[in-house]
Design an enzyme around this catalytic site. Structure first.
Site, PDB file in Angstrom:
ATOM      1  N   VAL A 107      -7.599  20.308  26.227  1.00 33.89           N
ATOM      2  CA  VAL A 107      -6.279  20.562  26.158  1.00 33.89           C
ATOM      3  C   VAL A 107      -6.311  21.668  25.006  1.00 33.89           C
ATOM      4  O   VAL A 107      -7.069  21.514  23.958  1.00 33.89           O
ATOM      5  CB  VAL A 107      -5.304  19.554  25.823  1.00 33.89           C
ATOM      6  N   SER A 108      -5.255  22.415  24.947  1.00 30.48           N
ATOM      7  CA  SER A 108      -5.314  23.637  23.940  1.00 30.48           C
ATOM      8  C   SER A 108      -4.858  23.114  22.592  1.00 30.48           C
ATOM      9  O   SER A 108      -5.167  23.916  21.693  1.00 30.48           O
ATOM     10  CB  SER A 108      -4.769  24.709  24.538  1.00 30.48           C
ATOM     11  N   SER A 109      -4.143  21.806  22.466  1.00 31.93           N
ATOM     12  CA  SER A 109      -3.483  21.713  21.217  1.00 31.93           C
ATOM     13  C   SER A 109      -3.431  20.155  21.229  1.00 31.93           C
ATOM     14  O   SER A 109      -3.318  19.251  22.089  1.00 31.93           O
ATOM     15  CB  SER A 109      -2.324  22.403  20.895  1.00 31.93           C
TER      16      SER A 109
END
Length: 201
Positions: free
Chosen positions: A9-11
């Protein structure tokens, strides 16, 4: 042969559970699932690199979708080549069965899979560029509405307005004014400009 799973996931505030469910359904053992919480712009990700060091020839790597592997067109293709050709693992993209290197190992199957990979890699990178563009537009629109980004400025000292006026009247220097307010000179100048601008508007 071992089966590994990779999720990204990006963050840190995003949830990887959907990917985890898909990997468990693909019968990947929990201890063989590696998760990164950072951007897919490159492959300098701790859990990804840790996983790659464990991969051996004929192992299987499962990912939910191609954009979980990465979002950089050239990097995805380069990693795909390293994994499948240099290390010799198979890759299964769960939501795109055509991207399962266990199937169609003949010339035509490989050719079709390569074309699909190129298209999906391009789509993933294009989406990343669109996200950046939308973010920039959103920030610009917010700034135009007067939204301020970053940490809120510190509260001004109680004597700021009196000291500011004394300085504006030429009775003390800017250095002295900053000193009396307990601020660095550059901060006093910035806050004075800001105060003057707000007075005029």
């Amino acid at each position: 042969m071992k089966v590994y799973g990779y999720a990204r996931v990006s963050s840190t505030d995003q949830n990887e559970e959907r990917q985890m469910v898909a990997l468990r359904e693909a019968e990947v053992l929990e201890q063989n699932i590696f998760v990164d919480k950072q951007s897919g712009k490159d492959f300098a990700r701790p859990q990804y690199l840790k996983m790659v060091r464990k991969l051996k020839k004929d192992d299987l790597l499962c990912i939910k979708s191609i954009d979980r592997l990465g979002r950089n067109y050239e990097e995805i293709q380069n990693q795909w080549r390293i994994l499948t050709k240099e290390i010799g693992v198979d890759i299964c993209v769960l939501d795109m069965p055509i991207l399962d290197t266990r199937n169609g190992k003949d010339l035509l199957g490989t050719f079709i899979a390569d074309i699909v990979l190129q298209i999906l890699s391009f789509v993933a990178e294009n989406e990343r560029a669109n996200i950046r563009h939308r973010q920039a537009e959103g920030i610009a629109a917010a700034k135009a509405r007067g939204v301020r980004f970053g940490r809120p400025p510190k509260k001004l000292p109680s004597n700021f307005y009196v000291v500011y006026q004394t300085w504006k009247d030429g009775k003390i220097t800017c250095t002295k004014a900053a000193e009396e307010c307990g601020m660095p000179l550059s901060t006093f100048r910035y806050r004075a400009r800001d105060y003057q601008r707000n007075k005029k508007s």
